[in-house]
Enzyme design. Structure first.
Site, PDB file in Angstrom:
ATOM      1  N   ASP A  52      -0.076  48.918  71.054  1.00 55.23           N
ATOM      2  CA  ASP A  52      -0.431  49.635  69.837  1.00 55.23           C
ATOM      3  C   ASP A  52      -1.919  49.951  69.894  1.00 55.23           C
ATOM      4  OD1 ASP A  52      -0.966  50.513  67.294  1.00 55.23           O
ATOM      5  OD2 ASP A  52       0.045  48.874  66.278  1.00 55.23           O
ATOM      6  N   GLU A  87      -2.566  44.304  51.563  1.00 58.40           N
ATOM      7  CA  GLU A  87      -1.522  44.964  52.340  1.00 58.40           C
ATOM      8  C   GLU A  87      -0.605  43.918  52.963  1.00 58.40           C
ATOM      9  OE1 GLU A  87      -1.067  47.071  56.637  1.00 58.40           O
ATOM     10  OE2 GLU A  87      -2.806  47.712  55.466  1.00 58.40           O
ATOM     11  N   SER A 112       2.894  47.458  56.920  1.00 57.18           N
ATOM     12  CA  SER A 112       2.736  48.841  57.346  1.00 57.18           C
ATOM     13  C   SER A 112       4.029  49.221  58.046  1.00 57.18           C
ATOM     14  CB  SER A 112       1.547  48.980  58.300  1.00 57.18           C
ATOM     15  OG  SER A 112       1.430  50.308  58.778  1.00 57.18           O
ATOM     16  N   GLN A 125       3.022  38.291  62.516  1.00 61.23           N
ATOM     17  CA  GLN A 125       3.843  39.095  61.620  1.00 61.23           C
ATOM     18  C   GLN A 125       5.271  39.185  62.138  1.00 61.23           C
ATOM     19  OE1 GLN A 125       1.619  42.807  61.675  1.00 61.23           O
ATOM     20  NE2 GLN A 125       2.991  43.725  63.163  1.00 61.23           N
TER      21      GLN A 125
END
Length: 335
Positions: free
Chosen positions: A56, A249, A252, A125
């Site tokens: 990424d 946040e 995403s 995550q």
């Protein structure tokens, strides 16, 4: 270094109680989340080869941790920033079918991260990806999955309240949807972060859509790599976090690029050379399934549900000494 110290902070739970709560939240959430979205748990790599093009690129400026291996001469390994691209390859490789998907416990190192209450160089995550049909690449599909994730998070609030009523953070009952352009039109004199704070404080929980492309002011709301999310069909889930008076946040996510949007977005970012990488070739040749997916921060979810003031209270990482000292003086229990 930006560090927010809430007044009269009380962590409520001891360090050991917090550790027990973290395990409970992680175990329970991934079970419920996988069940609701029809996802299977799989293992995932900590690093990939640079030549694969699978890492990424985040905002395009962060450099991955890299190294070489004795048994793979001529290859450069990169510790993942996330598994946004790898997951789509895995869905095909492992034979997943339409409306099936996967999730994994993703661990990453983002060494260039600016550390504060919400950000760590260590990222943990749930990375997830699910196969959809081409005609399901719509706003309606995206919204449906956002609402499902919100529902699971709300379910976790009740689960945590049952076990730790003295510590649980009470969340809003609904999620509000808005595009980045609508947000700019609403708050033209604010920067992107200020706009996010304003709308999230008003509604409690918001899904900010369409991140990555330039807006009417010729600026981007935020950076997004051009080769995984479709910038017209993505967004961030934000919760208003009262202890720190800021938007937090949690996820995403988005519908991924198809062969047309990949080419369009690579052109906009002047990186058409990526078309020669294996992952990008596979998309352009329609060899990979159409998907949607994203990441859900594990430590951030624990932080949100347990009302912690610093992400270092729910994960073991490294922090500047002055940050640690300041936290300890203010009853913030950095691990």
């Amino acid at each position: 270094m930006k560090l927010i110290i809430p007044e009269n902070y009380d962590p409520v739970l001891t360090v050991r109680e917090t550790q027990e709560a973290i395990k409970y939240i992680r175990d329970t959430f991934q079970y419920e989340f996988g069940k609701e979205l029809n996802l299977s748990r799989i293992s995932a790599p900590l690093y990939v080869t640079q030549s694969s093009g699978l890492n990424d690129n985040l905002n395009g400026t962060e450099k991955p941790v890299s190294f070489t291996m004795k048994e793979l001469p001529g290859e450069q390994m990169e510790v993942v920033h996330s598994l946004a691209k790898w997951k789509r390859m895995a869905l095909k490789k492992y034979g997943f079918k339409l409306h099936e998907g996967l999730y994994t416990n993703m661990n990453a190192i983002r060494k260039d991260e600016e550390l504060d209450n919400f950000h760590s160089a260590y990222v943990d995550q749930w990375d997830w990806e699910k196969i959809i049909s081409k005609n399901e690449r719509t706003k309606e599909t995206l919204v449906e999955h956002v609402r499902t994730i919100f529902k699971v998070i709300k379910h976790m609030e009740h689960e945590v309240w049952y076990k730790y009523p003295q510590a649980v953070n009470h969340l809003p009952d609904d999620i509000f949807f808005i595009t980045t352009q609508e947000l700019l039109d609403m708050y033209p004199n604010m920067n992107a972060k200020e706009r996010e704070n304003a709308i999230t404080k008003e509604h409690g929980c918001v899904f900010v859509m369409q991140i990555g492309d330039k807006l009417s002011n010729n600026e981007k709301h935020d950076g997004r790599a051009p080769d995984y999310d479709d910038w017209t069909l993505n967004g961030d889930i934000l919760f208003w976090y009262e202890p720190l008076q800021s938007a937090l946040e949690i996820s995403s996510m988005g519908i991924r690029v198809d062969e047309d949007t990949l080419l369009e977005q690579l052109k906009k970012e002047n990186c058409l050379e990526r078309c020669e990488l294996p992952f990008h070739k596979a998309i352009l040749n329609k060899e990979l399934p159409y998907t949607l997916g994203g990441g859900i921060g594990q430590s951030r979810l624990c932080m949100l549900l347990l009302k912690k003031a610093h992400i270092g209270e729910v994960q073991a990482s490294l922090w500047p000494e002055d940050m640690v000292d300041t936290c300890l003086k203010n009853n913030i229990q950095i691990l």
